[in-house]
Design an enzyme around this catalytic site. Structure first.
Site, PDB file in Angstrom:
ATOM      1  N   ALA A  10       0.833  -1.213   0.000  1.00 13.25           N
ATOM      2  CA  ALA A  10       0.000   0.000   0.000  1.00 13.25           C
ATOM      3  C   ALA A  10       0.864   1.259   0.000  1.00 13.25           C
ATOM      4  CB  ALA A  10      -0.941  -0.016   1.198  1.00 13.25           C
ATOM      5  N   GLY A  11       1.994   1.181  -0.705  1.00 11.50           N
ATOM      6  CA  GLY A  11       2.831   2.372  -0.876  1.00 11.50           C
ATOM      7  C   GLY A  11       2.240   3.263  -1.954  1.00 11.50           C
ATOM      8  N   PHE A  12       3.089   4.066  -2.566  1.00  8.35           N
ATOM      9  CA  PHE A  12       2.589   4.994  -3.584  1.00  8.35           C
ATOM     10  C   PHE A  12       2.000   4.249  -4.775  1.00  8.35           C
ATOM     11  CE2 PHE A  12       5.590   7.863  -1.378  1.00  8.35           C
ATOM     12  CZ  PHE A  12       4.683   8.866  -1.073  1.00  8.35           C
ATOM     13  N   GLY A  14       0.951   1.040  -4.943  1.00  6.18           N
ATOM     14  CA  GLY A  14      -0.198   0.224  -4.593  1.00  6.18           C
ATOM     15  C   GLY A  14      -1.441   1.047  -4.282  1.00  6.18           C
ATOM     16  N   ASP A  34      -0.706  -4.430   3.313  1.00 10.90           N
ATOM     17  CA  ASP A  34       0.658  -3.962   3.571  1.00 10.90           C
ATOM     18  C   ASP A  34       1.094  -4.564   4.905  1.00 10.90           C
ATOM     19  OD1 ASP A  34       2.295  -1.332   2.205  1.00 10.90           O
ATOM     20  OD2 ASP A  34       3.036  -2.036   4.148  1.00 10.90           O
ATOM     21  N   ARG A  89      13.386   2.668  -6.075  1.00 14.00           N
ATOM     22  CA  ARG A  89      14.753   3.187  -6.212  1.00 14.00           C
ATOM     23  C   ARG A  89      14.933   4.529  -5.519  1.00 14.00           C
ATOM     24  NH1 ARG A  89      16.303   3.373 -12.383  1.00 14.00           N
ATOM     25  NH2 ARG A  89      14.065   3.538 -12.758  1.00 14.00           N
ATOM     26  N   VAL A 125       4.614  -5.861 -10.350  1.00 20.86           N
ATOM     27  CA  VAL A 125       5.193  -4.560 -10.728  1.00 20.86           C
ATOM     28  C   VAL A 125       6.490  -4.268  -9.972  1.00 20.86           C
ATOM     29  CG1 VAL A 125       2.870  -3.673 -11.158  1.00 20.86           C
ATOM     30  CG2 VAL A 125       4.034  -3.010  -9.086  1.00 20.86           C
ATOM     31  N   HIS A 182      12.391  -4.032 -19.106  1.00 24.98           N
ATOM     32  CA  HIS A 182      12.182  -2.736 -18.458  1.00 24.98           C
ATOM     33  C   HIS A 182      13.564  -2.237 -18.054  1.00 24.98           C
ATOM     34  CE1 HIS A 182       9.757   0.227 -16.584  1.00 24.98           C
ATOM     35  NE2 HIS A 182       9.917  -0.158 -15.347  1.00 24.98           N
TER      36      HIS A 182
HETATM   37  N1  LIG Z   1       7.120  -1.990 -13.102  1.00 26.09           N
HETATM   38  C1  LIG Z   1       7.163  -0.676 -13.145  1.00 26.09           C
HETATM   39  O1  LIG Z   1       6.989  -0.084 -14.198  1.00 26.09           O
HETATM   40  C2  LIG Z   1       7.392   0.104 -11.880  1.00 26.09           C
HETATM   41  C3  LIG Z   1       7.218   1.506 -11.874  1.00 26.09           C
HETATM   42  C4  LIG Z   1       7.380   2.183 -10.662  1.00 26.09           C
HETATM   43  C5  LIG Z   1       7.723   1.491  -9.501  1.00 26.09           C
HETATM   44  N2  LIG Z   1       7.904   0.150  -9.544  1.00 26.09           N
HETATM   45  C6  LIG Z   1       8.265  -0.635  -8.346  1.00 26.09           C
HETATM   46  O2  LIG Z   1       7.098  -0.835  -7.542  1.00 26.09           O
HETATM   47  C7  LIG Z   1       7.504  -1.090  -6.182  1.00 26.09           C
HETATM   48  C8  LIG Z   1       6.675  -0.236  -5.217  1.00 26.09           C
HETATM   49  O3  LIG Z   1       6.932   1.138  -5.433  1.00 26.09           O
HETATM   50  P1  LIG Z   1       6.276   2.239  -4.480  1.00 26.09           P
HETATM   51  O4  LIG Z   1       6.585   3.567  -5.075  1.00 26.09           O
HETATM   52  O5  LIG Z   1       4.876   1.886  -4.170  1.00 26.09           O
HETATM   53  O6  LIG Z   1       7.158   2.042  -3.141  1.00 26.09           O
HETATM   54  P2  LIG Z   1       6.702   2.412  -1.643  1.00 26.09           P
HETATM   55  O7  LIG Z   1       7.932   2.364  -0.791  1.00 26.09           O
HETATM   56  O8  LIG Z   1       5.874   3.650  -1.643  1.00 26.09           O
HETATM   57  O9  LIG Z   1       5.726   1.208  -1.231  1.00 26.09           O
HETATM   58  C9  LIG Z   1       6.127  -0.115  -1.088  1.00 26.09           C
HETATM   59  C10 LIG Z   1       5.222  -0.724  -0.024  1.00 26.09           C
HETATM   60  O10 LIG Z   1       5.472  -2.140   0.028  1.00 26.09           O
HETATM   61  C11 LIG Z   1       5.250  -2.507   1.380  1.00 26.09           C
HETATM   62  N3  LIG Z   1       5.774  -3.845   1.665  1.00 26.09           N
HETATM   63  C12 LIG Z   1       7.054  -4.223   1.907  1.00 26.09           C
HETATM   64  N4  LIG Z   1       7.102  -5.546   2.156  1.00 26.09           N
HETATM   65  C13 LIG Z   1       5.839  -6.016   2.048  1.00 26.09           C
HETATM   66  C14 LIG Z   1       5.232  -7.306   2.185  1.00 26.09           C
HETATM   67  N5  LIG Z   1       5.973  -8.388   2.473  1.00 26.09           N
HETATM   68  N6  LIG Z   1       3.895  -7.391   1.991  1.00 26.09           N
HETATM   69  C15 LIG Z   1       3.144  -6.323   1.717  1.00 26.09           C
HETATM   70  N7  LIG Z   1       3.653  -5.084   1.567  1.00 26.09           N
HETATM   71  C16 LIG Z   1       4.983  -4.941   1.740  1.00 26.09           C
HETATM   72  C17 LIG Z   1       5.936  -1.396   2.170  1.00 26.09           C
HETATM   73  O11 LIG Z   1       5.548  -1.389   3.538  1.00 26.09           O
HETATM   74  C18 LIG Z   1       5.464  -0.175   1.399  1.00 26.09           C
HETATM   75  O12 LIG Z   1       4.277   0.383   1.923  1.00 26.09           O
HETATM   76  C19 LIG Z   1       9.020  -0.811  -6.144  1.00 26.09           C
HETATM   77  O13 LIG Z   1       9.747  -2.024  -6.213  1.00 26.09           O
HETATM   78  C20 LIG Z   1       9.250   0.008  -7.404  1.00 26.09           C
HETATM   79  O14 LIG Z   1      10.579  -0.089  -7.877  1.00 26.09           O
HETATM   80  C21 LIG Z   1       7.730  -0.554 -10.714  1.00 26.09           C
END
Ligand SMILES: NC(=O)c1ccc[n+]([C@@H]2O[C@H](COP(=O)([O-])OP(=O)(O)OC[C@H]3O[C@@H](n4cnc5c(N)ncnc54)[C@H](O)[C@@H]3O)[C@@H](O)[C@H]2O)c1
Length: 316
Positions: A10-12, A14, A34, A89, A125, A182
């Site tokens: 449930a980060g940005f 999610g 989360d 990242r 993702v 990617h």
């Molecule tokens: N595929 C793509 O095109 C793409 C684009 C942007 C970001 N991403 C990736 O998406 C991922 C998430 O990015 P974000 O900006 O939401 O990061 P974020 O830090 O805002 O959120 C990540 C969330 O995952 C949670 N988390 C960690 N371990 C967990 C678990 N075992 N179960 C449930 N939740 C858990 C964290 O508590 C956090 O709230 C990153 O790996 C980022 O690199 C991929």
């Protein structure tokens, strides 16, 4: 209606994905999970309170999960699970720098998804994307067509945006395509790119196309460098939500996705960015987009680059 979709993390990424899915108003329930206690519940409450304003009926259920699988009963019956759990990242980092830490997270999530939502179609993702998609398939043991990754919709959207900006035309006039992986091995497909139906090469000089391709390839890093505290999520969440919609509606939409390639383009046994027809059971088929010799050579090269890395994830 009657459909259930789960967003893990449930980060940005999610939370914005959950918002977009709820606002589509095609699901009964969006489950948002989360490991940070209260975060998914709080976001779900906030999203539900926006229902009267935005006018959707979908209910969002927030659940804190534990490392032993506590809370995962809430995802039971999900038709689709989107895995966004993991670190994003920071400036200067490559996606591969996230490999070990995110592999642990994604493996644990995938094992719980297999246990509690064994029929789900999974969209990954978390980065590095191709490796996390391969790992999720291994850890769930799901048929390969039921596990895919999101990258191509986003890379294509970035490319389209840059071309539209460069030419000062509406984004709807522009069609672009990127395949491959990617990141560094993204393969732009200029032969499939058009502006109002005209080949891109007829409306932009080669050096400008190359500059926009480079900017697209570095599109994620450009946002990370500006934000300094995380990575992009508006366009990425739109991309994942769009894939989930095609699956939920069994639409057969042809969408660029990280899908298992088994013979198409003369490439076998690797998760790779290709055009795929999506439906209720996941990838219905990989579409063999017509490519020039040079594009095909680039795609095969990308496949070999990601193949080696994907084989390594089994050990993580
Ligand atoms: N595929 C793509 O095109 C793409 C684009 C942007 C970001 N991403 C990736 O998406 C991922 C998430 O990015 P974000 O900006 O939401 O990061 P974020 O830090 O805002 O959120 C990540 C969330 O995952 C949670 N988390 C960690 N371990 C967990 C678990 N075992 N179960 C449930 N939740 C858990 C964290 O508590 C956090 O709230 C990153 O790996 C980022 O690199 C991929």
């Amino acid at each position: 209606m009657g459909k259930k979709v789960t967003v893990v993390g449930a980060g940005f990424y999610g939370s914005t994905t959950a918002q977009r899915l709820a606002e589509y108003d095609i699901f009964d329930t969006v489950v948002l999970t989360d490991i940070i206690e209260g975060k998914p519940e709080g976001l779900a409450l906030d999203l539900n309170q926006s229902r009267p304003i935005e006018g959707y009926e979908t209910k969002v259920v927030g659940v804190t999960t534990g490392s032993g699988g506590e809370g995962y009963e809430a995802i039971e019956g999900s038709h689709i699970v989107i895995i966004t759990a993991g670190l994003p990242r920071k400036p200067g980092m490559s996606r591969m720098d996230l490999l070990e830490v995110n592999a642990k997270i994604v493996r644990q999530v995938a094992e719980n998804v297999a246990k509690f939502a064994p029929q789900a179609v999974v969209v990954v993702v978390s980065n590095p994307l191709d490796e996390m998609t391969a790992l999720t398939q291994m850890a769930t043991g799901f048929p390969r067509e039921r596990v895919m990754g999101q990258a191509g919709v986003l890379d294509t959207a970035r490319f389209t945006h840059f071309v539209a900006e460069e030419l000062g035309v509406p984004v709807r006039s522009v069609k672009t395509l990127t395949l491959g992986s990617h990141g560094d091995t993204m393969v732009p497909v200029p032969s499939q790119c058009t502006v109002d139906g005209r080949p891109l090469a007829d409306v932009l000089p080669a050096d400008r196309i190359e500059a926009l391709v480079t900017r697209t390839r570095n599109g994620g890093a450009e946002v990370v460098a500006l934000l300094k505290t995380g990575s992009a999520y508006y366009a990425p969440s739109a991309a994942a939500a769009r894939m989930a919609r095609a699956i939920a509606e069994d639409s057969g939409a042809v969408i660029p996705a990280c899908a298992w390639v088994d013979g198409e383009f003369g490439i076998s046994g690797v998760y790779l960015g290709v055009e795929a027809e999506l439906g209720a059971r996941g990838v219905r088929r990989v579409v063999e987009t017509p490519l020039t010799e040079a594009e095909l050579a680039d795609l095969r090269q990308a496949a070999e680059a990601v193949r080696a890395k994907q084989a390594d994830v089994a050990a993580l």
